[in-house]
Design a protein around this motif. Structure first.
Motif, short mmCIF file in Angstrom:
data_model
loop_
_atom_site.label_atom_id
_atom_site.label_comp_id
_atom_site.label_asym_id
_atom_site.label_seq_id
_atom_site.Cartn_x
_atom_site.Cartn_y
_atom_site.Cartn_z
N GLU B 308 -49.56 18.03 68.03
CA GLU B 308 -48.50 19.25 68.11
C GLU B 308 -49.25 20.53 67.57
OE1 GLU B 308 -45.40 18.05 65.61
OE2 GLU B 308 -44.87 16.24 66.71
N ARG B 380 -57.02 13.79 64.59
CA ARG B 380 -55.94 13.59 63.35
C ARG B 380 -54.68 13.98 63.75
NH1 ARG B 380 -58.69 15.19 57.63
NH2 ARG B 380 -59.82 13.13 57.25
N ALA B 381 -54.58 15.10 64.63
CA ALA B 381 -53.31 15.52 64.98
C ALA B 381 -52.60 14.58 66.13
CB ALA B 381 -53.60 17.02 65.70
N ARG B 383 -53.32 11.43 66.26
CA ARG B 383 -52.87 10.25 65.50
C ARG B 383 -51.31 10.51 64.79
NH1 ARG B 383 -56.29 8.77 60.57
NH2 ARG B 383 -57.88 10.12 61.39
N ALA B 384 -51.05 11.81 64.43
CA ALA B 384 -50.08 12.10 63.71
C ALA B 384 -48.82 12.30 64.87
CB ALA B 384 -50.02 13.52 62.88
N VAL B 387 -47.68 8.92 65.91
CA VAL B 387 -47.06 8.31 64.91
C VAL B 387 -45.54 8.85 65.01
CG1 VAL B 387 -46.16 8.44 62.37
CG2 VAL B 387 -48.46 7.91 62.97
N ARG B 388 -45.23 10.10 65.49
CA ARG B 388 -43.99 10.75 65.68
C ARG B 388 -43.50 10.06 66.94
NH1 ARG B 388 -42.54 15.53 63.63
NH2 ARG B 388 -40.84 16.47 64.57
#
Lengths: 359, 392
Positions: B308, B380-381, B383-384, B387-388
């Motif tokens: 994102e 990292r983004a 991975r986030a 998750v979402r």
């Protein structure tokens, strides 16, 4: 950072303690009354501005995370469904369980953060135990008792050792403009505080009977059983008085038959409480009954009880009967402690009954 | 800090800052009749002449405003109202789908409040306006069109538009064309008279001038109903006491930017090309959005699949790198970019985008900082984002 004084001071303390802190405000509402209705349907309400202003004064980055869809599904829809099922949910507790210490925490961990810091009034020390705030009037350990040990391991509550008055003083000292901002009391997604009206708009109105538990007679009608809460006395509008002339209270709600059952205050008394989906945070799940205290609603008085718990059930045998226990609320077990009562675990109340001799 | 958000605002040129400070010490309202007033008016008129000369316009065509948003509002609403007053049948607006919100929201306001009808001009996958669609729209609706508006270069993806061609088609139908040239002036050649446009928006702070001053270059024969009434300044089209130091600094910046444009474009373009190459190497599946050739030399705009944009922005910000998701909103809730959606991107690609824009202070060291920080941020983004996605 909600835009209130607690989270602002919590952020300031965390930053001062040397953490690398980023402020996050959650956009939770789809309510057009609380969001600017513009071509883009985004943008702020007053609270987001207050939170941003506090972050700027503290000197930390600040972002708004859009959690509206998750919040709607996990908290608002759940709230409506629980009422429709005749239970009385606590949405703040659900928000902690599903949003603040789940969706937000998961995203934060993925982005490389270590913990979520909030302005809840509760203590969480190096021993990993969650305790009541020193300010018992503001204590929020009840709505945090649903958190697992894993969630608590990634949580920081910097305000637990302070009273609300101290927090406000500190906010003023730190030049945070929210120092004097009034506390929020209402459910955040019901802007006008009219829970019954909110539920009516979601669930519609289906007339049904109000039945006297003692006589079995229909003593009134209602516009939807979901609008009633166990222990409620006001707003029943009963057509006939009870034979003994004493007030009657809501004893139970039966959604299947859309029936509200009323009866005398004594019939509300229970001394055995059953809970489901237990969470045990203080050490191993006890193998035998333990002597502790339980709290059965937000800001409720703690009661001595014997608690048995296994992987999917919790039973509390109360040492004295209490009135008006509603399914859907949490039963939270505490161990009294001079350094702050310790949260042992919690469960969601399914049923409550009178097991012992009459009081 | 690495500053890669020059399209949001760029540092003032030292010459403009000096001109501002010097003029701010002087006394005088440019509308006054006495000596200090005459002095101030001379400063304003000299500035008007310098800007007109730099942009290929006549001095009388330069209307000073408070900046880009005001100029866009003035052009869109003012020309619409004036044209409709002269010919009541002319209530249609042709607007490109990739305009800045200052134009977009003004057009939508007219549609909502003033009964305007709107034909949105589509763009292709590179963000380039479709000339044939304009021709077809004018053939169909020519008699009812009040005006058309099409930006010179897009502020998000950097695609440069065929403005002269669009203006020529409009002119053949007697339809005035407004063009928002805020990002274009200083980066690509902009000649008002040569373009055939009827009105052109320019602002100070995107080219080294101060924030809060801009202009609408408005053809002499173009009627425009004022938004602000009062002292009758600026041909009676824009009342309000003139910001003399701002205007002098603005003129200084425009003159320098236009004079040095070719050198600037070559130098900044080279740094930008290094950035694109570096990003592609660091994140091989990054997608470059916009026209690879006809684009602003200072613009690099990417989608990073699985990320994102706002998560990337947060992570890069934490590394001292300032960039943008290109769809800034004052409350900060990310919305998918209307520009990318108009280009045919799906919601995910639109939300996964990040804009890097360079300017006169940009260096290769800043590019190196971005390229070094990007792989970890993207990981990292992602991975986030995972998750979402898993929870929705």
């Amino acid at each position: 950072m909600s835009g209130g004084v607690d989270s602002a001071v919590a952020a300031a303390r965390a930053a001062e303690a040397g953490y690398d802190v980023t402020g996050v405000h959650l956009a939770l509402s789809r309510n057009p009354q609380t969001y600017r209705s513009g071509a883009r349907g985004c943008c702020t309400l007053e609270d987001a501005r207050d939170a941003r202003r506090a972050a700027d004064v503290i000197g930390i980055p600040f972002y708004v995370w859009d959690m509206a869809d998750r919040f709607h599904a996990d908290v608002v829809d759940d709230f409506v469904a629980e009422y429709a099922a005749g239970r009385t949910p606590n949405p703040c507790l659900r928000c902690n369980e599903k949003i603040k210490f789940a969706a937000v925490l998961d995203r934060a961990l993925a982005l490389g953060f270590d913990a979520v810091v909030t302005g809840h009034h509760a203590r969480l020390g190096a021993d990993g135990l969650l305790r009541r705030s020193v300010d018992l009037g503001k204590d929020q350990s009840y709505v945090l008792a649903v958190l697992t040990r894993e969630q608590l391991a990634h949580s920081i509550f910097p305000l637990g050792d302070s009273t609300k008055a101290q927090v406000r003083e500190e906010a003023a000292r730190r030049d945070l403009a929210v120092a004097e901002k009034p506390d929020s009391h209402d459910i955040c997604f019901i802007a006008d505080g009219d829970t019954r009206g909110f539920l009516h708009s979601r669930l519609g109105g289906t007339p049904g009977d109000i039945v006297d538990a003692t006589t079995g007679e229909v003593v009134g009608t209602h516009e939807g059983a979901y609008a009633y809460t166990v222990g409620q006395r006001r707003g029943l509008d009963l057509r006939r008085p009870a034979a003994d002339g004493k007030p009657r209270y809501v004893l139970s709600i039966t959604p299947v038959t859309n029936t509200v059952t009323v009866g005398p205050a004594e019939a509300l008394e229970v001394d055995r409480v059953h809970g489901e989906r237990p969470v045990w945070t203080a050490g191993e799940v006890p193998s035998s009954e333990i002597d502790c205290e339980v709290q059965l609603r937000a800001h409720g008085e703690p009661v001595r009880a014997g608690v048995r718990v296994d992987s999917d059930r919790l039973v509390a045998e109360l040492h004295r009967p209490v009135r008006g226990i509603a399914a859907g609320q949490a039963v939270v077990a505490y161990r009294p402690d001079p350094a702050g009562d310790i949260v042992l675990g919690s469960a969601t109340i399914t049923t409550a009954e009178r097991a012992g001799a009459p009081a | 800090m690495a500053y890669l958000d020059h399209a949001a605002t760029t540092p003032m040129l030292p010459e403009a800052l000096d001109a501002y400070a010097a003029t701010a010490r002087e006394l005088g309202n440019a509308s006054s009749l006495h000596a200090p007033g005459r002095h101030a008016r001379r400063r304003v008129e000299e500035s008007r002449e310098r800007i007109a000369a730099a942009l290929g316009a006549r001095p009388s065509e330069v209307i000073f405003t408070s900046g880009g948003t005001e100029s866009d509002n003035l052009a869109v609403k003012g020309i619409f109202w004036a044209r409709r007053a002269a010919e009541p049948a002319r209530t249609r607006i042709i607007a490109s789908a990739v305009e800045h919100h200052a134009v977009l929201d003004s057009v939508e306001w007219l549609a909502r409040e003033e009964g305007a009808r709107v034909t949105w001009l589509p763009v292709d996958g590179l963000g380039r306006m479709e000339v044939d669609a304009l021709r077809a729209s004018l053939d169909e609706y020519g008699d009812e069109v009040a005006f058309a508006t099409a930006m010179w270069a897009n502020n998000e993806v950097g695609t440069v538009q065929p403005v002269a061609e669009l203006a020529q088609i409009c002119a053949a139908h007697g339809v005035p064309l407004h063009t928002d040239a805020i990002q274009a002036v200083s980066q690509v050649p902009v000649d008002f008279a040569g373009s055939g446009a009827a009105a052109l928006t320019v602002t100070g702070h995107k080219l080294g001038g101060p924030i809060g001053v801009g202009a609408l270059v408005l053809g002499r024969d173009i009627e425009c109903t004022p938004l602000l009434h009062g002292g009758g300044q600026e041909r009676d089209v824009r009342s309000g006491t003139l910001d003399v130091p701002g205007i002098v600094a603005f003129a200084t910046a425009v003159e320098i930017a236009v004079k040095g444009r070719a050198e600037y474009a070559a130098r900044v373009g080279e740094i930008r090309d290094a950035l694109i190459a570096g990003v592609r190497q660091a994140v091989p599946d990054a997608i470059l959005n916009g026209d690879p050739v006809d684009r602003l030399p200072g613009n690099a705009h990417f989608s990073f699949p699985g990320c994102e944009g706002d998560a990337l922005l947060l992570l890069l910000d934490a590394q001292g790198i300032a960039c943008s998701t290109g769809s800034a909103c004052s409350a900060g809730v990310a919305q998918p970019s209307h520009v990318l959606l108009a280009m045919g991107a799906d919601d995910d690609r639109a939300r996964s985008s990040l804009r890097f824009t360079l300017g006169h202070t940009s260096t290769l060291a800043e590019v190196d900082a971005v390229v070094a920080a990007l792989p970890a941020a993207v990981e990292r983004a992602r991975r986030a984002g995972a998750v979402r996605a898993a929870r929705v």
